[in-house]
Write a protein that holds these residues in place. Structure first.
Motif, short mmCIF file in Angstrom:
data_model
loop_
_atom_site.label_atom_id
_atom_site.label_comp_id
_atom_site.label_asym_id
_atom_site.label_seq_id
_atom_site.Cartn_x
_atom_site.Cartn_y
_atom_site.Cartn_z
N SER A 258 -11.32 15.90 28.92
CA SER A 258 -11.35 14.53 29.62
C SER A 258 -12.41 14.39 30.61
O SER A 258 -12.80 13.42 31.02
CB SER A 258 -10.05 14.33 30.35
OG SER A 258 -9.69 15.32 31.22
N SER A 259 -13.13 15.63 30.75
CA SER A 259 -14.07 15.53 31.73
C SER A 259 -15.55 15.60 31.10
O SER A 259 -16.57 15.89 31.54
CB SER A 259 -14.21 16.79 32.84
OG SER A 259 -14.13 17.82 31.98
N SER A 260 -15.43 15.22 29.79
CA SER A 260 -16.65 15.44 28.83
C SER A 260 -17.73 14.50 29.27
O SER A 260 -19.00 14.82 29.08
CB SER A 260 -16.45 15.27 27.39
OG SER A 260 -15.47 16.15 26.90
N SER B 142 -18.35 13.61 32.46
CA SER B 142 -18.74 14.06 33.98
C SER B 142 -20.05 14.33 34.06
O SER B 142 -20.57 15.33 33.29
CB SER B 142 -17.75 15.04 34.67
OG SER B 142 -16.35 14.53 34.32
N THR C 257 -19.46 21.15 29.25
CA THR C 257 -18.88 20.05 28.69
C THR C 257 -19.12 19.62 27.36
O THR C 257 -18.41 18.93 26.55
CB THR C 257 -18.67 18.79 29.57
OG1 THR C 257 -20.23 18.39 30.01
CG2 THR C 257 -18.15 19.14 31.07
#
Length: 270
Positions: A152-154, A156, A258
């Motif tokens: 889900s932080s890809s 960021s 990421t």
């Protein structure tokens, strides 16, 4: 003819942002030269157990040997830079060390257990990541894994965040040997557009993360493949810096983890 000249000028102008103003160089490949200012890189000494995920990697090949860093991401997996595994026949992994020559224990792994990114390209520093499959290790206070970013932080960017880089790399441009004691420093993530002003957009893609290096504080030779840690999560793998030197003040660049969580999962199951 006039149209052709205009086209050439336009292409030259466009490519100016693509090409590096300063040549990128992997810390592994940096040649030590005397530093004009003679400053150290302002790192701090780590204490035992502070970076349990950090490993020291002593690579061997028919052409010589070199030192890199790496990060434990599972009981049987270490992640490092592709430019570290490239050309090596084996590696001795040093676990749980603060003093470089005094690890808790070591393992020797052959290149058959390296998984180097299939699309690694040294010329443009693309996909600078490798996995090393190891015999299983038991975790302790001094030997443990670091978390990978959540899927889900890809997206960021981490811009403005302060992360921690660590390693046994050179402590100055004039040093002739890697550090005996594990060093660490806080570094602030900068926008890729700022980093591209030094290295160009051909080198600094969305799969790269850069940090500022104020007061000569930076990664250096021997730090290749080591971690950039943000709040207990591995967000970067030491990849390249400026050919002008570790203390030159140019950004330091890392493989953006990421961008590779799917690749890591596909190859390691983690």
């Amino acid at each position: 003819m006039k149209v052709f000249v205009v086209l050439v000028l336009a292409l030259a102008s466009a490519s100016a942002g693509l090409l590096p103003q300063t040549a990128p160089v992997h810390p592994r490949d940096r040649i030590s030269v005397p530093s004009i200012n003679g400053r150290i890189t302002n790192g701090k000494d780590a204490v035992a157990g502070q970076f349990p995920y950090q490993v020291g990697l002593s690579f061997s090949s028919s052409k010589g040997s070199w030192w890199c860093g790496g990060s434990i991401i599972g009981n049987e997996w270490v992640v490092t830079a592709a430019h570290c595994t490239d050309g090596a026949t084996s590696v001795t992994i040093n676990y749980g060390a603060t003093v470089r020559t005094s690890p808790q224990f070591t393992q020797k792994v052959s290149s058959s257990d390296f998984i180097q990114h299939e699309s690694y390209l040294s010329l443009t520093v693309r996909n600078d990541i490798s996995l090393i499959k190891t015999p299983s290790v038991s975790f302790s206070a001094n030997v443990n894994k670091i978390a990978l970013p959540a899927i889900s932080s890809s997206y960021s960017t981490y811009t403005g965040k302060t992360a921690v880089a660590s390693g046994w790399g050179l402590t100055s441009d004039s040093a002739t040997a890697v550090a005996s004691h594990l060093q660490y420093t806080d570094l602030t993530v900068i926008e890729n557009s700022v980093c591209q002003q030094t290295f160009g957009s051909l080198i600094v893609t969305s799969r790269v993360i850069c940090v500022a290096t104020p007061k000569g504080t930076s990664t250096c030779q021997g730090d290749s493949g080591g971690p950039l840690n943000l709040d207990g999560t591995l967000i970067g793998i030491t990849s390249f810096g400026s050919a002008d030197g570790c203390e030159a003040g140019a950004p330091a660049a890392f493989t953006r983890v990421t961008s590779y969580v799917d690749w890591i999962k596909a190859n390691s199951g983690i």
